[in-house]
Design an enzyme around this catalytic site. Structure first.
Site, PDB file in Angstrom:
ATOM      1  N   GLU A  77      -9.540  -9.185   5.520  1.00 53.02           N
ATOM      2  CA  GLU A  77      -9.298  -8.165   6.541  1.00 53.02           C
ATOM      3  C   GLU A  77     -10.497  -7.223   6.639  1.00 53.02           C
ATOM      4  OE1 GLU A  77      -5.610  -6.065   5.919  1.00 53.02           O
ATOM      5  OE2 GLU A  77      -5.774  -5.024   7.845  1.00 53.02           O
ATOM      6  N   TYR A 102       4.565  -8.341  -1.728  1.00 49.88           N
ATOM      7  CA  TYR A 102       3.595  -7.910  -2.737  1.00 49.88           C
ATOM      8  C   TYR A 102       4.295  -7.624  -4.059  1.00 49.88           C
ATOM      9  CZ  TYR A 102      -0.115  -7.440   0.736  1.00 49.88           C
ATOM     10  OH  TYR A 102      -1.081  -7.705   1.687  1.00 49.88           O
ATOM     11  N   GLU A 133       0.802 -12.980   3.203  1.00 46.40           N
ATOM     12  CA  GLU A 133       0.254 -11.909   2.351  1.00 46.40           C
ATOM     13  C   GLU A 133       1.065 -11.867   1.074  1.00 46.40           C
ATOM     14  OE1 GLU A 133      -0.453  -8.057   4.102  1.00 46.40           O
ATOM     15  OE2 GLU A 133      -1.099  -8.961   5.994  1.00 46.40           O
ATOM     16  N   GLU A 175       3.031  -7.840  10.761  1.00 47.74           N
ATOM     17  CA  GLU A 175       3.950  -6.758  10.363  1.00 47.74           C
ATOM     18  C   GLU A 175       4.401  -5.954  11.572  1.00 47.74           C
ATOM     19  OE1 GLU A 175       2.579  -4.633   6.845  1.00 47.74           O
ATOM     20  OE2 GLU A 175       2.686  -6.474   5.681  1.00 47.74           O
ATOM     21  N   GLN A 227      -6.365  -9.923  -1.267  1.00 48.89           N
ATOM     22  CA  GLN A 227      -7.261 -10.538  -0.311  1.00 48.89           C
ATOM     23  C   GLN A 227      -8.421 -11.160  -1.080  1.00 48.89           C
ATOM     24  OE1 GLN A 227      -8.253  -7.947   3.000  1.00 48.89           O
ATOM     25  NE2 GLN A 227      -6.157  -7.223   3.223  1.00 48.89           N
TER      26      GLN A 227
HETATM   27  O1  AHR Z   1      -3.261  -6.362   2.735  1.00 50.82           O
HETATM   28  C1  AHR Z   1      -3.208  -5.002   3.022  1.00 50.82           C
HETATM   29  C2  AHR Z   1      -2.169  -4.662   4.084  1.00 50.82           C
HETATM   30  O2  AHR Z   1      -0.897  -4.934   3.592  1.00 50.82           O
HETATM   31  C3  AHR Z   1      -2.228  -5.454   5.350  1.00 50.82           C
HETATM   32  O3  AHR Z   1      -3.155  -4.960   6.261  1.00 50.82           O
HETATM   33  C4  AHR Z   1      -0.841  -5.307   5.895  1.00 50.82           C
HETATM   34  O4  AHR Z   1      -0.448  -6.399   6.680  1.00 50.82           O
HETATM   35  C5  AHR Z   1       0.004  -5.140   4.649  1.00 50.82           C
HETATM   36  O5  AHR Z   1       0.861  -4.073   4.748  1.00 50.82           O
END
Ligand code: AHR
Length: 509
Positions: free
Chosen positions: A29, A252, A308, A177, A357
């Site tokens: 990103e 996450y 993600e 998102e 990432q």
């Molecule tokens: O990876 C960081 C951020 O996490 C991304 O931009 C978003 O899609 C998510 O909330």
């Protein structure tokens, strides 16, 4: 105390669903130092580069066989206007990256630079289009610009910018998102937008698009159901709808709170176990989303994409809070290895996953020093490398007649040993993790339906879970040959020291 013994049966002659190589996908990103300073340093940099792209980063990542790279976001995708990133660099407009650090974005890394990066990496591009603040026409034009052959307004523009031939770009994300930074939409609102945007992203020539609708946050199964309902009625009435071929969700690993996620390197054993519990939850979430999808699409025509995932810690002290720069320890490596076991298990529905990432942001493969430029491979990098043989291999079911060792963590059972296996091109690959901080385990692999030859094992571990790599100690956590693997009458006994990840590769005789 002698280590716990874990019997595991693998029928090597009963191949299961293929583990898509795209489960080993990546994400880059415009955030912090992922693109600028990470992948891209500009042509005037002293660091060896091709068209501004760092060649040491490319070389390191090529060893992972990266199958795809998602770009330009993330939250950034929904405020990115691709036409700002084409043409002569000096005339590209500058914007403010309001999501990430409020810094100026000069658009020097745009569509052509991204496609050049994918070509250098040998990775397929996965482009996230702008649904939140963009237009249907803008996304439709981007598809035409990249993928159309012959003559058309966008083709002429592409040629004027120096690229004669179209590229192949299958993967298109319809926003990101949408429930949050991608527009704060309800599921119903987004479903209508996805239908519209997906419709006008056209297949040009033989470039057949694989449109990925922006999906749920974690366990929001209602979001997935709203999208799946667009395809037909509950039951077996699946009607292939051209507007999406897959839907995504994000998850996450954050054992702390959103405000205080915890330090990447300063943590105790309890924090470690809480982290493993959160990582293991990905199994429950994939199962939940898959179950909803099964109701509407029992034939599994629509793919599930986790575009993600990874650990999210407090930023390193002294760094820009909007840049999401974090260190990466052996604990992160074990989070990755647990995820991969779960991904392999769900290979029939889960078609793609992208770690967040790749460089300098969140659970990165590579960290680069902002001053010296020195490059460090993280412990997570090594899990991707050790596991790459699973890409496009047939998954093999693992039966555990004695169950798995477990610990209670705040009232939740954490299984401390995890494993998965696959076969490809006459070779077997078994991955084994022991996430226990203090206890070793011996896994007795009972390999049925075929003999093996020349087993070769590697181990990733360190004296402590906090161990990590730095420019001064780049190999503090790196794979080494593992000798504690012994032949048994029916297979192999693999010793797993506390907090270790082991892979065993063998020829199927
Ligand atoms: O990876 C960081 C951020 O996490 C991304 O931009 C978003 O899609 C998510 O909330």
């Amino acid at each position: 105390m002698s280590p716990v013994t874990v019997p595991a049966i693998i029928n090597v002659d009963v191949p299961g669903p293929v583990i898509s190589r795209h489960l080993y996908g990546h994400f880059a990103e415009h955030l912090g130092r992922c693109i600028y300073g990470g992948f891209y340093v500009g042509e005037d940099s002293d660091l060896p580069n091709e068209g501004g792209i760092r060649l040491d980063v490319v070389e390191a990542l090529r060893a992972l066989n990266i199958p795809n790279l998602r770009w330009p976001g993330g939250c950034f995708a929904d405020e990115y206007h691709w036409m700002d990133g084409i043409g002569p660099k000096e005339s590209r407009p500058v914007m403010v990256n309001t999501h990430w650090g409020n810094v100026e974005e000069n658009n020097h890394f745009g569509t052509h630079e991204f496609m050049a990066l994918c070509e250098l990496l040998g990775a397929e591009p996965y482009i996230s289009g702008n649904v939140g603040s963009g237009t249907v026409r803008e996304m439709s034009d981007w598809v035409e610009y990249l993928t159309r052959e012959g003559d058309s307004p966008m083709v002429r523009l592409r040629k004027a910018n120096g690229r004669e031939k179209p590229w192949r770009v299958r993967f298109w994300g319809l926003g990101n998102e949408a429930w949050g930074c991608g527009g704060n939409m309800s599921a119903q609102q987004y479903a209508a937008e996805a239908r519209r945007f997906g419709t006008y992203c056209r297949d040009h020539g033989d470039n057949k698009l694989y449109r990925i609708a922006a999906g749920a946050n974690g366990a929001d199964y209602a979001w997935t159901e709203t999208l799946m309902k667009q395809l037909g009625e509950l039951g077996c009435a699946y009607r292939p709808a051209p507007f999406m071929q897959a839907l995504s969700f994000h998850y996450y690993t954050i054992p702390g709170t959103w405000q205080d996620k915890g330090s990447a390197t300063e943590f105790g054993v309890d924090d470690h176990y809480r982290t493993m519990v959160q990582a293991a939850r990905v199994d429950e979430l994939i199962t939940g989303h898959s179950n909803v999808m099964d109701c509407y699409d029992p034939g599994k025509n629509v793919g599930l994409v986790l575009d993600e995932w990874g650990t999210w810690w407090n930023v390193e002290p002294g760094t820009n809070p909007g840049f999401l720069y974090q260190q990466n320890t052996l604990r992160d490596a074990l989070v990755a290895s647990l995820h991969f076991d779960v991904f392999h298990k769900h290979a029939d529905r889960l078609v793609m996953a992208n770690i967040a990432q790749t460089v300098n942001v969140l659970q990165a493969m590579i960290l680069t020093d902002p001053d010296s430029g020195a490059l460090v491979r993280t412990p997570t990098y090594h899990v991707f490398e050790m596991n790459k043989g699973h890409q496009d291999a047939a998954s093999l079911r693992v039966d555990l007649p004695g169950g798995l060792p477990a610990r209670q963590v705040d009232g939740t059972e954490l299984r401390t040993v995890s494993l998965s296996a696959s076969r490809k091109d006459g070779r077997l690959l078994v991955s084994l993790s022991n996430v226990d901080a203090g206890e070793a385990a011996d896994v007795e692999l009972d390999l049925r339906g075929g003999a093996i030859a020349e087993p070769r094992a590697r181990i990733l571990t360190a004296g402590e879970l906090r161990a990590h790599n730095t420019p001064d100690a780049p190999e503090a956590v790196a794979p080494r040959p593992h000798e504690q693997v012994t032949a048994t009458a029916s297979g192999l006994r693999v010793h797993l020291p506390a907090h270790s990840f082991v892979t065993v590769e063998a020829r199927l005789a």
